[in-house]
Design a protein around this motif. Sequence first.
Motif, PDB file in Angstrom:
ATOM      1  N   ILE A   1      11.177  12.583   5.474  1.00 31.94           N
ATOM      2  CA  ILE A   1      12.287  13.488   5.803  1.00 31.94           C
ATOM      3  C   ILE A   1      12.364  14.642   4.810  1.00 31.94           C
ATOM      4  O   ILE A   1      12.018  14.493   3.631  1.00 31.94           O
ATOM      5  CB  ILE A   1      13.638  12.740   5.886  1.00 31.94           C
ATOM      6  N   ASP A   2      12.830  15.778   5.295  1.00 26.65           N
ATOM      7  CA  ASP A   2      12.899  16.999   4.484  1.00 26.65           C
ATOM      8  C   ASP A   2      13.671  16.808   3.183  1.00 26.65           C
ATOM      9  O   ASP A   2      13.297  17.359   2.150  1.00 26.65           O
ATOM     10  CB  ASP A   2      13.538  18.136   5.278  1.00 26.65           C
TER      11      ASP A   2
ATOM     12  N   ASP B   1       8.808   6.222 -12.227  1.00 26.47           N
ATOM     13  CA  ASP B   1       7.877   6.732 -11.224  1.00 26.47           C
ATOM     14  C   ASP B   1       8.367   6.383  -9.818  1.00 26.47           C
ATOM     15  O   ASP B   1       8.888   5.287  -9.594  1.00 26.47           O
ATOM     16  CB  ASP B   1       6.489   6.128 -11.437  1.00 26.47           C
ATOM     17  N   ILE B   2       8.167   7.311  -8.902  1.00 26.50           N
ATOM     18  CA  ILE B   2       8.586   7.141  -7.511  1.00 26.50           C
ATOM     19  C   ILE B   2       7.347   7.071  -6.625  1.00 26.50           C
ATOM     20  O   ILE B   2       6.437   7.888  -6.756  1.00 26.50           O
ATOM     21  CB  ILE B   2       9.497   8.298  -7.061  1.00 26.50           C
ATOM     22  N   TYR B   3       7.356   6.091  -5.725  1.00 30.04           N
ATOM     23  CA  TYR B   3       6.324   5.970  -4.701  1.00 30.04           C
ATOM     24  C   TYR B   3       6.992   5.887  -3.333  1.00 30.04           C
ATOM     25  O   TYR B   3       8.113   5.399  -3.221  1.00 30.04           O
ATOM     26  CB  TYR B   3       5.466   4.711  -4.920  1.00 30.04           C
ATOM     27  N   PHE B   4       6.279   6.370  -2.332  1.00 31.13           N
ATOM     28  CA  PHE B   4       6.732   6.290  -0.950  1.00 31.13           C
ATOM     29  C   PHE B   4       5.763   5.425  -0.163  1.00 31.13           C
ATOM     30  O   PHE B   4       4.562   5.470  -0.405  1.00 31.13           O
ATOM     31  CB  PHE B   4       6.720   7.680  -0.293  1.00 31.13           C
ATOM     32  N   THR B   5       6.296   4.683   0.811  1.00 33.42           N
ATOM     33  CA  THR B   5       5.425   4.136   1.841  1.00 33.42           C
ATOM     34  C   THR B   5       5.689   4.951   3.099  1.00 33.42           C
ATOM     35  O   THR B   5       6.790   5.482   3.299  1.00 33.42           O
ATOM     36  CB  THR B   5       5.669   2.636   2.129  1.00 33.42           C
ATOM     37  N   ARG B   6       4.651   5.054   3.913  1.00 33.27           N
ATOM     38  CA  ARG B   6       4.768   5.822   5.157  1.00 33.27           C
ATOM     39  C   ARG B   6       4.124   5.011   6.286  1.00 33.27           C
ATOM     40  O   ARG B   6       2.913   4.769   6.272  1.00 33.27           O
ATOM     41  CB  ARG B   6       4.086   7.185   4.992  1.00 33.27           C
ATOM     42  N   ASP B   7       4.964   4.577   7.214  1.00 36.04           N
ATOM     43  CA  ASP B   7       4.474   3.872   8.392  1.00 36.04           C
ATOM     44  C   ASP B   7       3.515   4.807   9.112  1.00 36.04           C
ATOM     45  O   ASP B   7       3.838   5.981   9.331  1.00 36.04           O
ATOM     46  CB  ASP B   7       5.671   3.516   9.286  1.00 36.04           C
ATOM     47  N   THR B   8       2.336   4.310   9.462  1.00 33.72           N
ATOM     48  CA  THR B   8       1.297   5.174  10.008  1.00 33.72           C
ATOM     49  C   THR B   8       0.599   4.489  11.169  1.00 33.72           C
ATOM     50  O   THR B   8      -0.010   3.426  11.005  1.00 33.72           O
ATOM     51  CB  THR B   8       0.258   5.525   8.917  1.00 33.72           C
ATOM     52  N   HIS B   9       0.712   5.108  12.340  1.00 30.93           N
ATOM     53  CA  HIS B   9       0.067   4.575  13.540  1.00 30.93           C
ATOM     54  C   HIS B   9      -0.814   5.639  14.165  1.00 30.93           C
ATOM     55  O   HIS B   9      -0.660   6.828  13.897  1.00 30.93           O
ATOM     56  CB  HIS B   9       1.117   4.108  14.550  1.00 30.93           C
ATOM     57  N   GLU B  10      -1.716   5.179  15.010  1.00 30.39           N
ATOM     58  CA  GLU B  10      -2.615   6.072  15.743  1.00 30.39           C
ATOM     59  C   GLU B  10      -2.110   6.211  17.181  1.00 30.39           C
ATOM     60  O   GLU B  10      -1.174   5.529  17.593  1.00 30.39           O
ATOM     61  CB  GLU B  10      -4.044   5.515  15.711  1.00 30.39           C
ATOM     62  N   GLU B  11      -2.757   7.080  17.932  1.00 30.52           N
ATOM     63  CA  GLU B  11      -2.357   7.324  19.329  1.00 30.52           C
ATOM     64  C   GLU B  11      -2.399   6.057  20.183  1.00 30.52           C
ATOM     65  O   GLU B  11      -1.669   5.950  21.159  1.00 30.52           O
ATOM     66  CB  GLU B  11      -3.238   8.410  19.953  1.00 30.52           C
TER      67      GLU B  11
ATOM     68  N   GLY C   1      10.753  17.076  -1.791  1.00 25.29           N
ATOM     69  CA  GLY C   1      10.586  17.556  -3.161  1.00 25.29           C
ATOM     70  C   GLY C   1      10.064  16.491  -4.115  1.00 25.29           C
ATOM     71  O   GLY C   1       9.589  16.802  -5.207  1.00 25.29           O
ATOM     72  N   PHE C   2      10.140  15.235  -3.703  1.00 27.58           N
ATOM     73  CA  PHE C   2       9.670  14.127  -4.542  1.00 27.58           C
ATOM     74  C   PHE C   2       8.280  13.656  -4.143  1.00 27.58           C
ATOM     75  O   PHE C   2       7.704  12.780  -4.787  1.00 27.58           O
ATOM     76  CB  PHE C   2      10.655  12.955  -4.458  1.00 27.58           C
ATOM     77  N   VAL C   3       7.749  14.219  -3.060  1.00 28.60           N
ATOM     78  CA  VAL C   3       6.441  13.812  -2.544  1.00 28.60           C
ATOM     79  C   VAL C   3       5.345  14.582  -3.262  1.00 28.60           C
ATOM     80  O   VAL C   3       5.368  15.815  -3.293  1.00 28.60           O
ATOM     81  CB  VAL C   3       6.360  14.043  -1.018  1.00 28.60           C
ATOM     82  N   LYS C   4       4.425  13.830  -3.852  1.00 28.59           N
ATOM     83  CA  LYS C   4       3.255  14.424  -4.515  1.00 28.59           C
ATOM     84  C   LYS C   4       2.040  13.652  -4.018  1.00 28.59           C
ATOM     85  O   LYS C   4       1.797  13.602  -2.832  1.00 28.59           O
ATOM     86  CB  LYS C   4       3.436  14.334  -6.023  1.00 28.59           C
TER      87      LYS C   4
ATOM     88  N   VAL D   1      19.793   7.637  -0.867  1.00 26.39           N
ATOM     89  CA  VAL D   1      18.387   7.588  -1.276  1.00 26.39           C
ATOM     90  C   VAL D   1      18.024   8.833  -2.090  1.00 26.39           C
ATOM     91  O   VAL D   1      17.370   8.740  -3.134  1.00 26.39           O
ATOM     92  CB  VAL D   1      17.456   7.415  -0.056  1.00 26.39           C
ATOM     93  N   VAL D   2      18.474   9.989  -1.634  1.00 28.49           N
ATOM     94  CA  VAL D   2      18.205  11.244  -2.356  1.00 28.49           C
ATOM     95  C   VAL D   2      18.823  11.189  -3.753  1.00 28.49           C
ATOM     96  O   VAL D   2      18.170  11.545  -4.743  1.00 28.49           O
ATOM     97  CB  VAL D   2      18.713  12.466  -1.554  1.00 28.49           C
ATOM     98  N   ASP D   3      20.064  10.724  -3.855  1.00 30.80           N
ATOM     99  CA  ASP D   3      20.716  10.626  -5.167  1.00 30.80           C
ATOM    100  C   ASP D   3      19.961   9.683  -6.097  1.00 30.80           C
ATOM    101  O   ASP D   3      19.780   9.987  -7.284  1.00 30.80           O
ATOM    102  CB  ASP D   3      22.163  10.146  -5.020  1.00 30.80           C
ATOM    103  N   LEU D   4      19.500   8.557  -5.575  1.00 28.60           N
ATOM    104  CA  LEU D   4      18.715   7.629  -6.404  1.00 28.60           C
ATOM    105  C   LEU D   4      17.432   8.292  -6.893  1.00 28.60           C
ATOM    106  O   LEU D   4      17.069   8.162  -8.063  1.00 28.60           O
ATOM    107  CB  LEU D   4      18.381   6.365  -5.616  1.00 28.60           C
ATOM    108  N   ALA D   5      16.746   8.988  -6.001  1.00 29.10           N
ATOM    109  CA  ALA D   5      15.499   9.661  -6.387  1.00 29.10           C
ATOM    110  C   ALA D   5      15.772  10.724  -7.453  1.00 29.10           C
ATOM    111  O   ALA D   5      15.023  10.815  -8.439  1.00 29.10           O
ATOM    112  CB  ALA D   5      14.831  10.280  -5.166  1.00 29.10           C
ATOM    113  N   LYS D   6      16.824  11.509  -7.273  1.00 22.04           N
ATOM    114  CA  LYS D   6      17.157  12.568  -8.240  1.00 22.04           C
ATOM    115  C   LYS D   6      17.442  12.005  -9.626  1.00 22.04           C
ATOM    116  O   LYS D   6      17.117  12.623 -10.636  1.00 22.04           O
ATOM    117  CB  LYS D   6      18.394  13.345  -7.776  1.00 22.04           C
ATOM    118  N   ASN D   7      18.078  10.857  -9.667  1.00 22.75           N
ATOM    119  CA  ASN D   7      18.539  10.300 -10.935  1.00 22.75           C
ATOM    120  C   ASN D   7      17.657   9.182 -11.472  1.00 22.75           C
ATOM    121  O   ASN D   7      17.991   8.576 -12.486  1.00 22.75           O
ATOM    122  CB  ASN D   7      19.978   9.789 -10.771  1.00 22.75           C
ATOM    123  N   PHE D   8      16.533   8.917 -10.824  1.00 20.96           N
ATOM    124  CA  PHE D   8      15.687   7.803 -11.233  1.00 20.96           C
ATOM    125  C   PHE D   8      14.843   8.186 -12.441  1.00 20.96           C
ATOM    126  O   PHE D   8      14.151   9.198 -12.433  1.00 20.96           O
ATOM    127  CB  PHE D   8      14.791   7.337 -10.082  1.00 20.96           C
ATOM    128  N   ASP D   9      14.888   7.343 -13.456  1.00 17.25           N
ATOM    129  CA  ASP D   9      14.108   7.567 -14.667  1.00 17.25           C
ATOM    130  C   ASP D   9      12.885   6.651 -14.628  1.00 17.25           C
ATOM    131  O   ASP D   9      12.889   5.561 -15.183  1.00 17.25           O
ATOM    132  CB  ASP D   9      14.970   7.274 -15.899  1.00 17.25           C
TER     133      ASP D   9
END
Length: 172
Positions: free
Chosen positions: A77-78, A41-51, A82-85, A31-39
Motif C-alpha cells: 500500500i502507498d 530493521d523492517i521487512y515486508f512479506t508480499r503474497d505473490t501469485h501467478e495468473e 516509503g519503508f520499502v527498499k 501499522v504506519v505509526d509502528l513503522a515510523k517509530n520502530f527502532d
Amino acid sequence: MKDLLIIVDMQNDFVSGSLGTEEAKKIVSNVVDLAKNFDGDIYFTRDTHEEDYLETQEGKNLPVKHCIKSTEGWQIIDELKGFVKDNVIDKVTFGSKELVEKLEKINQNEGIKSVTLVGLCTDICVISNALMLKGFMPEVPIKVIADACAGVTPESHERALESMKTCQVSVE
C-alpha cells in the motif's frame, strides 16, 4: 542484537482490493505509526501469485484472484512505500520459508532481540509466519501487535490471537 518488524502482506488487494475489508483499512494508520517509530530493521512479506492462481490448491479453496504478481493489487500500500527498499520477501503461500531462513541467518550472525509481526490476515498469514518463526527460533521473543493486525473476520482475528498466545507468541 537486533529488533525486527515484519509487516505481513499489507498489499492493495488485502486492504482495498479484491479481498479488502473495513478491518484492514482501520489498521493502516497503526501499522504506519509502528513503522515510523520502530527502532530496528523492517521487512515486508508480499503474497505473490501467478495468473494461474485459480488452478492452484489455494485458488481452489479461495477462488478469488488476488495479489497477482506485478499488478496494482500485488503492490504494498502507498502509505508504507516509503519503508520499502530491498526488504520485501515474496511468498507463494501463507508462511514464508525464505523469511524464516533470512531471520535464522540474522540470528546466527548478529542475534535477534525480538521479532514483531503486524499486518494481514491475522488468522492466515500472520499466524502462519509467527508460528514458523517460533518453531525455528524458539528462544527469540516473537510478538504480534493486535491492533495492527486484522483477520478475515473480527472473530477469526481473536481466535488467531488466542492460538498464538497458546504457542508462546506474545500478543500486545
